[in-house]
Design a protein around this motif. Structure first.
Motif, PDB file in Angstrom:
ATOM      1  N   GLU A 190       0.862  -1.176   0.000  1.00 50.14           N
ATOM      2  CA  GLU A 190       0.000   0.000   0.000  1.00 50.14           C
ATOM      3  C   GLU A 190       0.899   1.227   0.000  1.00 50.14           C
ATOM      4  OE1 GLU A 190      -3.170   0.117   2.939  1.00 50.14           O
ATOM      5  OE2 GLU A 190      -2.796  -2.021   3.286  1.00 50.14           O
ATOM      6  N   LYS A 191       0.524   2.226  -0.779  1.00 53.65           N
ATOM      7  CA  LYS A 191       1.311   3.453  -0.851  1.00 53.65           C
ATOM      8  C   LYS A 191       0.385   4.629  -0.579  1.00 53.65           C
ATOM      9  CE  LYS A 191       4.156   6.148  -4.032  1.00 53.65           C
ATOM     10  NZ  LYS A 191       4.757   6.189  -5.366  1.00 53.65           N
ATOM     11  N   PHE A 192       0.792   5.486   0.344  1.00 59.85           N
ATOM     12  CA  PHE A 192       0.018   6.691   0.607  1.00 59.85           C
ATOM     13  C   PHE A 192       0.960   7.792   1.064  1.00 59.85           C
ATOM     14  CE2 PHE A 192      -0.181   3.901   4.265  1.00 59.85           C
ATOM     15  CZ  PHE A 192       0.153   4.717   5.337  1.00 59.85           C
ATOM     16  N   THR A 193       0.475   9.022   0.967  1.00 64.80           N
ATOM     17  CA  THR A 193       1.267  10.189   1.350  1.00 64.80           C
ATOM     18  C   THR A 193       0.612  10.866   2.543  1.00 64.80           C
ATOM     19  OG1 THR A 193       1.880  10.495  -0.961  1.00 64.80           O
ATOM     20  CG2 THR A 193       2.275  12.335   0.521  1.00 64.80           C
ATOM     21  N   LEU A 194       1.410  11.165   3.557  1.00 64.02           N
ATOM     22  CA  LEU A 194       0.915  11.837   4.747  1.00 64.02           C
ATOM     23  C   LEU A 194       0.729  13.324   4.472  1.00 64.02           C
ATOM     24  CD1 LEU A 194       3.168  10.153   7.468  1.00 64.02           C
ATOM     25  CD2 LEU A 194       0.866   9.505   6.751  1.00 64.02           C
ATOM     26  N   ASP A 195       0.067  14.003   5.378  1.00 62.27           N
ATOM     27  CA  ASP A 195      -0.186  15.435   5.224  1.00 62.27           C
ATOM     28  C   ASP A 195       1.108  16.248   5.126  1.00 62.27           C
ATOM     29  OD1 ASP A 195      -2.891  14.980   5.312  1.00 62.27           O
ATOM     30  OD2 ASP A 195      -3.063  15.385   7.466  1.00 62.27           O
ATOM     31  N   ASN A 196       2.178  15.765   5.742  1.00 61.40           N
ATOM     32  CA  ASN A 196       3.441  16.492   5.704  1.00 61.40           C
ATOM     33  C   ASN A 196       4.280  16.174   4.453  1.00 61.40           C
ATOM     34  OD1 ASN A 196       4.351  13.941   6.246  1.00 61.40           O
ATOM     35  ND2 ASN A 196       5.333  14.442   8.181  1.00 61.40           N
ATOM     36  N   GLY A 197       3.734  15.365   3.525  1.00 53.29           N
ATOM     37  CA  GLY A 197       4.425  15.050   2.277  1.00 53.29           C
ATOM     38  C   GLY A 197       5.221  13.758   2.298  1.00 53.29           C
TER      39      GLY A 197
END
Length: 70
Positions: A41-48
């Motif tokens: 799974e790949k995702f980006t957090l709010d901080n980039g």
């Protein structure tokens, strides 16, 4: 007697291993890479920060790797 048997087994094992390695050719790396399929799974957090997560529930082992691309 046991030492001679052990020595004979060691020599024959070494000879078989050497013969097996001489006959086989290593596979090209590109072919091996194409065969690897690891679900993640790949995702980006709010901080980039980009996060990749792979769960393997075969064994109760935990590992964490942190890579910085700066």
């Amino acid at each position: 007697m046991i030492r001679k048997l052990t020595l004979a087994l060691a020599v024959s094992s070494l000879a078989l291993a050497t013969a097996a390695n001489a006959k086989s050719k290593p596979a090209p790396v590109a072919n091996l890479v194409e065969q690897v399929n690891i679900p993640y799974e790949k995702f980006t957090l709010d901080n980039g920060l980009t996060v990749l997560v792979h769960e393997d529930r075969k064994a109760p082992v935990v590992a964490v790797s942190i890579w910085y691309g700066v």
